[in-house]
Design a protein around this motif. Structure first.
Motif, PDB file in Angstrom:
ATOM      1  N   UNK A 147       0.814  -1.213   0.000  1.00 32.11           N
ATOM      2  CA  UNK A 147       0.000   0.000   0.000  1.00 32.11           C
ATOM      3  C   UNK A 147       0.850   1.267   0.000  1.00 32.11           C
ATOM      4  N   UNK A 148       1.884   1.325   0.829  1.00 34.48           N
ATOM      5  CA  UNK A 148       2.664   2.562   0.933  1.00 34.48           C
ATOM      6  C   UNK A 148       3.367   2.902  -0.383  1.00 34.48           C
ATOM      7  N   UNK A 149       4.029   1.953  -1.077  1.00 32.69           N
ATOM      8  CA  UNK A 149       4.615   2.322  -2.376  1.00 32.69           C
ATOM      9  C   UNK A 149       3.590   2.807  -3.396  1.00 32.69           C
ATOM     10  N   UNK A 150       2.421   2.187  -3.416  1.00 30.74           N
ATOM     11  CA  UNK A 150       1.400   2.638  -4.357  1.00 30.74           C
ATOM     12  C   UNK A 150       1.005   4.078  -4.051  1.00 30.74           C
ATOM     13  N   UNK A 151       0.758   4.371  -2.791  1.00 25.49           N
ATOM     14  CA  UNK A 151       0.360   5.725  -2.424  1.00 25.49           C
ATOM     15  C   UNK A 151       1.487   6.721  -2.682  1.00 25.49           C
ATOM     16  N   UNK A 152       2.719   6.318  -2.392  1.00 28.70           N
ATOM     17  CA  UNK A 152       3.853   7.223  -2.614  1.00 28.70           C
ATOM     18  C   UNK A 152       4.004   7.541  -4.100  1.00 28.70           C
TER      19      UNK A 152
END
Length: 297
Positions: free
Chosen positions: A120-125
């Protein structure tokens, strides 16, 4: 090669069958800097869960040897991506990861949450700061990659889609983010490590920039004072400008892996994957949880 040629290559691949190839193209060619920063933030988020942050504080690895822990984590995870799950190096890295985790009493829910941050965090970043947004094709491949990693780590009930990973992360953080003194020490040590990567006069600015990227839930959990709105806007605006600038550059011709990152500082003379990480003795310093001898490794 033109700027979007590699994306066209990705879109010709099958995200379920060719997920390793797709994720490698994403992480080593399309977004190496962004994915590195995003995975740093992903792991940092987990410290705000007291069971995780408190455990890390008790081992002393993140507070006493933050650079080594950073290096080892990045190199082990990257070896799997670079060489594949079935390669000798990939299997060695997975064995090291699993043996370290099995030295501690870590529940499946916590392991699944940590895995969710990697998705989730890489996608949001990347959607916020990358030179382009991720396609649904790439997102499916990333989900397949981390589902495979999770199975190799023995994690149960792994989410099947990005939406499920996102719900897992958001609901777990809402239920479990809380203050913990040990977790705060781990957070302080991590922010100090990131600041140490820059010349001394710039270290306070680097720490401030890192703080500006933390959302309110993290700031509350660690009891940090919120950054000034102007600082937060400046840091995030600078990252968006970087993304636009990268879009104008020619595509990367050679892959970039974690071992090439300037932040990896502990192995100037090389390393062996089998020697990375910790080798805690049950019941001793570095392993706060006693185990029966002869357990799984």
């Amino acid at each position: 090669m033109k700027r979007y040629d590699r994306l066209r290559e990705i879109l010709r691949l099958d995200p379920e069958r060719d997920f390793l190839r797709i994720y490698r193209l994403m992480a080593a060619y399309e977004f190496p800097w962004d994915i590195t920063r995003a995975l740093e933030l992903a792991l940092y988020r987990t410290y705000a869960v007291p069971r995780i942050g408190g455990l890390l504080a008790r081992t002393g690895e993140f507070t006493d040897r933050p650079q080594k822990r950073y290096d080892d984590t990045a190199l082990l995870l990257d070896a799997v991506m670079e060489h594949g799950f079935d390669s000798e190096d990939g299997r060695t890295a997975l064995r090291r990861i699993n043996r370290m985790h099995r030295s501690h009493d870590i529940g499946n829910d916590d392991m699944r949450y940590v895995l969710s941050t990697f998705v989730v965090v890489p996608k949001r970043w990347i959607d916020a700061y990358g030179w382009r947004r991720l396609t649904e094709h790439e997102l499916r491949a990333m989900v397949a990659y981390y589902r495979t990693l999770g199975r190799h780590m023995g994690i149960q009930d792994i989410p099947e889609t990005y939406a499920e990973f996102e719900r897992c992360l958001d609901s777990y953080e809402a239920a479990h983010f809380a203050w913990d003194e040990g977790a705060r020490r781990v957070s302080d040590a991590t922010l100090g490590l990131m600041a140490s990567w820059y010349p001394a006069p710039l270290a306070p600015l680097a720490r401030g920039a890192s703080m500006a990227l933390l959302d309110d839930s993290l700031l509350r959990a660690f009891r940090y004072a919120p950054p000034k709105p102007a600082v937060r806007a400046a840091v995030r605006g600078a990252l968006r400008l970087r993304g636009r600038a990268v879009r104008l550059l020619p595509p990367r011709g050679k892959p970039h892996y974690a071992r090439q990152n300037p932040q990896i500082k502990g192995y100037r003379d090389g390393y062996r994957l089998a020697e990375l990480g910790t080798f805690p003795v049950p019941g001793s310093a570095g392993c706060p949880v006693p185990h029966a001898s002869g357990g799984p490794s």
